[in-house]
Every structure is written in structure tokens, then in C-alpha cells.
Enzyme design. Structure first.
Site, PDB file in Angstrom:
ATOM      1  N   ASP A 257       0.336  -5.532  10.426  1.00 48.95           N
ATOM      2  CA  ASP A 257      -0.745  -4.976   9.629  1.00 48.95           C
ATOM      3  C   ASP A 257      -2.066  -5.255  10.353  1.00 48.95           C
ATOM      4  O   ASP A 257      -2.294  -6.369  10.823  1.00 48.95           O
ATOM      5  CB  ASP A 257      -0.761  -5.656   8.254  1.00 48.95           C
ATOM      6  CG  ASP A 257      -1.004  -4.676   7.127  1.00 48.95           C
ATOM      7  OD1 ASP A 257      -2.015  -3.963   7.204  1.00 48.95           O
ATOM      8  OD2 ASP A 257      -0.194  -4.641   6.180  1.00 48.95           O
TER       9      ASP A 257
ATOM     10  N   ASP B 100      -4.789  -0.804   7.767  1.00 49.93           N
ATOM     11  CA  ASP B 100      -5.272  -0.882   6.389  1.00 49.93           C
ATOM     12  C   ASP B 100      -6.541  -0.038   6.200  1.00 49.93           C
ATOM     13  O   ASP B 100      -7.491  -0.172   6.979  1.00 49.93           O
ATOM     14  CB  ASP B 100      -5.589  -2.361   6.110  1.00 49.93           C
ATOM     15  CG  ASP B 100      -5.825  -2.664   4.654  1.00 49.93           C
ATOM     16  OD1 ASP B 100      -4.857  -2.677   3.893  1.00 49.93           O
ATOM     17  OD2 ASP B 100      -6.986  -2.891   4.276  1.00 49.93           O
TER      18      ASP B 100
ATOM     19  N   GLU C 244      -3.297   3.851   6.882  1.00 49.84           N
ATOM     20  CA  GLU C 244      -3.391   3.968   5.420  1.00 49.84           C
ATOM     21  C   GLU C 244      -4.699   4.672   5.094  1.00 49.84           C
ATOM     22  O   GLU C 244      -5.768   4.218   5.505  1.00 49.84           O
ATOM     23  CB  GLU C 244      -3.363   2.589   4.774  1.00 49.84           C
ATOM     24  CG  GLU C 244      -3.260   2.687   3.258  1.00 49.84           C
ATOM     25  CD  GLU C 244      -3.866   1.505   2.513  1.00 49.84           C
ATOM     26  OE1 GLU C 244      -3.467   1.282   1.363  1.00 49.84           O
ATOM     27  OE2 GLU C 244      -4.747   0.820   3.061  1.00 49.84           O
TER      28      GLU C 244
ATOM     29  N   HIS D 159       3.421  -2.613  -1.566  1.00 48.82           N
ATOM     30  CA  HIS D 159       2.936  -3.803  -2.281  1.00 48.82           C
ATOM     31  C   HIS D 159       1.781  -3.498  -3.228  1.00 48.82           C
ATOM     32  O   HIS D 159       1.328  -4.378  -3.944  1.00 48.82           O
ATOM     33  CB  HIS D 159       2.506  -4.848  -1.254  1.00 48.82           C
ATOM     34  CG  HIS D 159       1.350  -4.377  -0.423  1.00 48.82           C
ATOM     35  ND1 HIS D 159       1.461  -3.345   0.495  1.00 48.82           N
ATOM     36  CD2 HIS D 159       0.065  -4.749  -0.387  1.00 48.82           C
ATOM     37  CE1 HIS D 159       0.298  -3.127   1.054  1.00 48.82           C
ATOM     38  NE2 HIS D 159      -0.575  -3.962   0.533  1.00 48.82           N
ATOM     39  N   ASP D 160       1.272  -2.263  -3.207  1.00 47.20           N
ATOM     40  CA  ASP D 160       0.164  -1.886  -4.102  1.00 47.20           C
ATOM     41  C   ASP D 160       0.625  -0.999  -5.250  1.00 47.20           C
ATOM     42  O   ASP D 160      -0.182  -0.638  -6.108  1.00 47.20           O
ATOM     43  CB  ASP D 160      -0.902  -1.100  -3.318  1.00 47.20           C
ATOM     44  CG  ASP D 160      -1.587  -1.930  -2.257  1.00 47.20           C
ATOM     45  OD1 ASP D 160      -1.718  -3.158  -2.449  1.00 47.20           O
ATOM     46  OD2 ASP D 160      -1.996  -1.348  -1.230  1.00 47.20           O
TER      47      ASP D 160
END
Ligand code: NOJ
Length: 560
Positions: free
Chosen positions: A98, A199, A256, A329-330
Site C-alpha cells: 500500500d 491510496d 484507489e 477494509h472500507d
């Protein structure tokens, strides 16, 4: 279409804090991941995406990085991480890390320097502004509630933080900052990693004037996203990053990108433009939110999902690439969200997997999805850990006057902690996640839903995912074929046809808990040759002109 390994791969996302704790401190760690690599290899995945494992004060569980080149103490050491990489590679899998560079932690050295004085050499690494009429520089709202600005008493100026106040935004206008980031990226790539998940990477270029956002209803703070999503220099920055870093390596990159549309995504992922390979877009994840944001619940209308997925499938075909996901995870657990986790948990989880994995794009499986883990309902707000949930609850219930039950209901449906409860490995205490006290409570359904029983049961969701992954490896039509939606108006089934070099793939899914009648549209020419997979194991018929589909039934046929 240009072939590539990252188009043919299946990715598995690990959220390390909740995956497997090897030392009994209640927090997942790197050695815990190493213990479970054979499980992942058994599932058949190609690439692991590791959510952040860098040094962090954990305001946002590692998405607030205080040192990009150190491993978080909770998770282990750099030696552990190096062993992890070796163990992944020795099993012929890949690792993507990430990359969180829209912001850092306020405890990063750059920021502790930056805040010291207006002429500090690191001042311009962040976005500082004086107040306006004794107030914040503009009316932007933070994603995690409240203003997106924090006044720092040391120099009496505000810094911008689109996320929490412990996540100050980095100033990408500053070429020195950009160079530091590129050097850091190269440092990780030279350690042998296989790529990055970036991210909120489409937030890094802000409109320099940072204007107030329109505010017709006179709210205190409003989203400023139009001034930083896909901002004025974003393509220039990504092309520079490609030139300076990415071009030198055979790696995978995924950005993302909240708020990206198909046209923008084509610009980001068209390989000739030298930016990224694929995006995470959010359109299909926003369909069950009413205006006003994710906490305003609205049931999914299947026709919206079809319209959205179809737009992306056809829009990027041959000109860009997409990732395929229903969980991360969100996001809440998809079996609870678009399936039925009470009466048809197994059937609906398999149906959703079929729907997703037969599309074009690179599929991502989020830990626990492959065993059908579900949302959780903690009784008290005190049991929740996520900063987004806690800040929202404070704003709406403690500081505001919204009904706490209604707010809890929205947390049960949409809260990020749904995805962050510990991985359910077995039916032992704490689901085999830890021998200590888990940092967040385990979902009480672990005795029924866990990996150990899923691996033993040939009809489990886990084995169904394995099959889907194998099918993708065997039939290139799944990766490269084009896409045609069937029955656009139906609110019951989501069916589509893929075509490649005279071969056809027919995918039929029932999104309801009812039996429905399904017919092949008259204008579709399809002769089935083989049923590739189905989630009701007793049905092997090749009849496709008219079918009675059972609740959440899914089937895939190869034909001509
Ligand atoms: C997106 C990440 O996926 C999310 O978990 C995080 O809170 C924000 N970006 C900020 O880094």
C-alpha cells in the site's frame, strides 16, 4: 488486446491487524501472515495486497504513516517483512504494498519539522494557509467529520487534512516532496516488491486557490472534493511518477480513486499514457447510499448495478483496465449487503462471487470474503474502533441530536469495522485469531463460519472461490472476452454474455431470495457446450432457453 500477467491475476487483500496474531498481543502481525501463506496458496491466488504495515501511530489503522521505511512495531520487524516477501515469492506469488502518499501522519518527521516555523525547509511539504476572518481558510469538510483544516498554534496557521487531523495532506506542488516519494518507492521496489496499491491517489493534485465549495444549504462544512479529486495536475504527476519510478519495473499498479468516472479512468489506465494499470472506482459501492453520503441508507436497485457495471465493462474494454471488487477494509461485508447472510448465506455469497469473477478486470478478494464472513452488530458504540465511525457518531449523536438507534443502524449496515473483525480461522476461542485479547471483538458467528470448516467442506464458499480462480486461469475468455448485458430491465437476475474468438460464456445469476423464471433473450445466439460452474451442485443440465432459477442461483456456461 494486449495481454499482461496483472490482467490474468487474482489478488487477495490482507488487512494485517485483523488477519492472524502470532504473538498473543491481540493484534495481527507479519509472522501471522507467514503462517497462513499455504492457506492462500491453496486458494489459488496470485498476488497479495498488504494494507499498510509501516510505522504509524494508528489513528487510522496504518493509513497514517510516520515512517515509510520502517515496519510498525505491532506487526514485527523489517527482517520479518523480508522473510514474508521471500516466503511469498518462494510460493510463486507476488506482493504489492500500500502506498499512502496523499497524506502522512502528523508524527512523520516531515510534519514535525514543517510545523516548527514558516521558514522551516519542510514547511512546503504540507499545505499551510492563514485563517480567513478568524476562521478556517475554506469551508471544506474532512472525510472523517468536521473541518478539513486544523489550526496549529505554533505558527498560527492552518494545515489541510482531507482525512483525520493526524493525516495532514502532502503538498505535491513541491518538487522536492515528489522526489522524496519517488526515492522511497524505488527503495521498496528494489527490495523486490511487485507493485503498489495507491491510496486515494487521485486526490494528490489540489486546485491551488483552494476555493470554498458551493454551499447552497448553508452548512458548516461541505465536501471540497471537486477541488481535489482528479485535480489539475494529477495526470502530470502520475506521468512523472511513471517516468521516474514505475517504468523501470515489471510491476502491478492500482490507484484507489473515489469519484473517478469511466472517461477519467480511461486516461489513468490507458497504457500508452504511462500512468497506472487499473483503478479502484466506487460507483457500484455507492448505489446503496442516498444523497448526503454513505450513512444515508438506501436499498440497492439491481438495475442501477447493471447500468453501472455495464458502463465500466464496455467503457474500458480495449482502452483501459479495471479492478473487480465487492469488499475491502472500507466496505461492509458483501454477503450481508447485497446477499442474504441469514437464510442463503452460502448460496448468495457464491452467487455474488460468480457475478464478479466472470467479469472483465482483475478480481480482488478481501480476507474472509472467501469463507462468507458477515457484518457484525456490536451493542455499544464503545466496542467500535474505526475513526470514521467514532467521529461520525460524535458529530451526529453526542454533539448533534440525531437518534442513536438510527445512527447505530447505519453503522451496522455501512461501518468499516464490519470488514475489520478478526479473520475467523477455526472454532476455538477468538476464532483462532489470537490467544490474547483481540484489538476488536470477534464476530460471534465464528463457530459456524471459519476457514477450518470451510477447507474441509467440498461444498463451501472457499472451494467455490478456488474453482472460480481456476476457471479464470483456464479460459481466457474470462479475462479478455467482451461483454454484453442481458435483461437490462430485470430487477431479479444479472446475466451477461462474454465473447472471444467465436467462443461464448453465458453467466446467469439470480439476485433474489425467490425462485424466478429465466429465459434466453430471442436475439441471443448461444449453444451451450459445457456448464463450467454453478452454486447448486445437483444441477448439471445444459438447458439455457428457459430455466427455473432457485434463490440466489448462479450458473456459467461455455458455448458458441
Ligand atoms: C482510503 C483507505 O482505504 C482508507 O482506509 C483510509 O482511511 C483513507 N484512504 C485514508 O488513507
Amino acid at each position: 488486446m494486449q495481454k499482461a500477467w496483472w490482467k490474468e491475476s487474482v489478488v487477495y487483500q490482507i488487512y494485517p491487524r485483523s488477519f492472524r496474531d502470532s504473538n498473543g498481543d491481540g493484534i495481527g502481525d507479519i509472522n501471522g501472515i507467514i503462517e497462513k501463506l499455504d492457506y492462500l496458496k491453496g486458494l489459488g491466488i496470485d498476488v497479495i495486497w498488504l494494507s499498510p504495515v509501516y510505522q504509524s501511530p494508528n489513528d487510522d489503522n496504518g493509513y497514517d504513516i510516520s515512517d515509510y521505511q520502517q515496519i510498525m512495531n505491532d506487526f514485527g520487524t523489517m527482517e520479518d517483512w523480508e522473510k514474508l516477501l521471500d516466503e511469498i515469492h518462494s510460493r510463486d506469488m507476488k506482493l504489492i504494498m500500500d502506498l499512502v502518499v496523499n497524506h502522512s501522519s502528523d508524527e512523520h518527521y516531515w510534519f514535525t519539522e514543517s510545523r516548527k516555523s514558516k521558514d522551516n525547509p519542510y514547511r512546503d511539504y504540507y499545505i499551510w494557509r492563514p485563517g480567513k476572518d478568524g476562521k478556517e481558510p475554506n469551508n471544506w469538510e474532512s472525510t472523517f467529520s468536521g473541518s478539513a483544516w486544523e489550526l496549529d498554534p505554533v505558527t498560527d496557521e492552518y494545515y489541510l487534512h482531507i482525512f483525520s487531523k493526524k493525516q495532514p495532506d502532502l503538498n505535491w506542488e513541491n518538487p522536492k516532496l515528489r522526489q522524496e516519494i519517488y526515492d522511497m518507492m524505488k527503495w521498496w521496489l528494489d527490495k523486490g516488491i511487485d507493485g503498489f496499491r495507491m491510496d486515494v491517489i487521485n486526490f494528490i493534485s489540489k486546485v491551488p486557490e483552494l476555493p470554498d465549495a458551493p454551499n447552497p444549504n448553508g452548512e458548516k462544512y461541505v465536501s471540497g472534493s471537486r477541488y481535489f479529486m482528479n485535480g489539475p495536475r494529477i495526470h502530470e504527476f502520475l506521468q512523472e511518477m511513471h517516468r521516474e519510478v514505475l517504468a523501470g519495473y515489471d510491476i502491478m499498479t492500482v490507484g484507489e480513486m473515489p469519484g473517478v468516472n469511466v472517461e477519467e479512468a480511461t486516461l489513468y489506465t490507458n497504457l500508452e499514457r504511462n500512468e497506472l494499470q487499473m483503478v479502484f472506482q466506487f460507483e457500484h459501492m455507492d448505489l446503496d447510499s442516498a444523497p448526503g453520503g454513505k450513512w444515508n441508507l438506501k436499498p440497492l436497485d439491481l438495475r442501477d448495478l447493471k447500468q453501472s457495471i455495464t458502463k465500466w465493462q464496455t467503457g474500458l474494454h480495449g482502452v483501459g483496465w479495471n479492478s473487480l471488487y465487492l469488499n475491502n477494509h472500507d466496505q461492509p461485508r458483501v454477503v450481508s449487503r447485497f446477499g442474504d447472510d441469514q437464510h442463503y448465506r452460502v448460496e448468495s455469497a457464491k452467487m455474488l462471487a460468480t457475478f464478479l469473477h466472470m467479469l472483465q478486470g482483475t478480481p480482488y478478494i478481501y480476507q474472509g470474503e472467501e469463507i462468507g464472513m458477515t457484518n457484525v452488530r456490536f451493542e455499544s458504540i464503545d466496542e467500535y474502533k474505526d475513526i470514521e465511525i467514532l467521529n461520525m457518531y460524535k458529530e451526529k449523536v453526542i454533539d448533534g441530536n440525531e437518534n442513536p438507534e438510527k445512527v447505530m443502524e447505519s453503522i451496522y449496515v455501512k461501518g468499516r469495522d464490519n470488514a475489520r473483525t478478526p479473520f475467523q480461522w477455526n472454532s476455538n476461542e477468538n476464532a483462532g485469531f489470537t490467544t490474547g485479547e483481540p484489538w476488536i471483538k470477534v464476530n460471534p458467528n465464528y463457530k459456524e463460519i471459519n476457514a477450518e470448516s470451510a477447507v474441509k467442506d467440498p461444498n463451501s464458499i472457499y472451494h467455490y472461490y478456488r474453482e472460480l480462480i481456476q476457471l479464470r486461469k483456464k479460459h481466457e475468455i474470462i479475462v479478455y472476452g467482451d461483454y454484453q448485458l442481458l435483461h437490462p430491465e430485470s430487477q431479479q437476475d444479472f446475466s451477461y454474455l462474454r465473447t472471444l474468438n467465436g467462443k461464448k460464456l453465458l453467466v446467469i445469476t439470480n439476485f433474489t431470495d425467490k425462485e424466478i423464471e429465466w429465459t434466453l433473450p430471442e436475439n441471443i445466439d448461444f449453444t451451450p457446450k459445457e456448464k463450467l460452474i454453478g452454486n447448486y451442485p445437483d444441477n448439471n443440465s445444459l438447458e439455457v432457453t428457459s430455466i427455473n432459477l432457485r434463490p440466489y442461483e448462479a450458473m456459467v456456461f461455455l458455448g458458441e
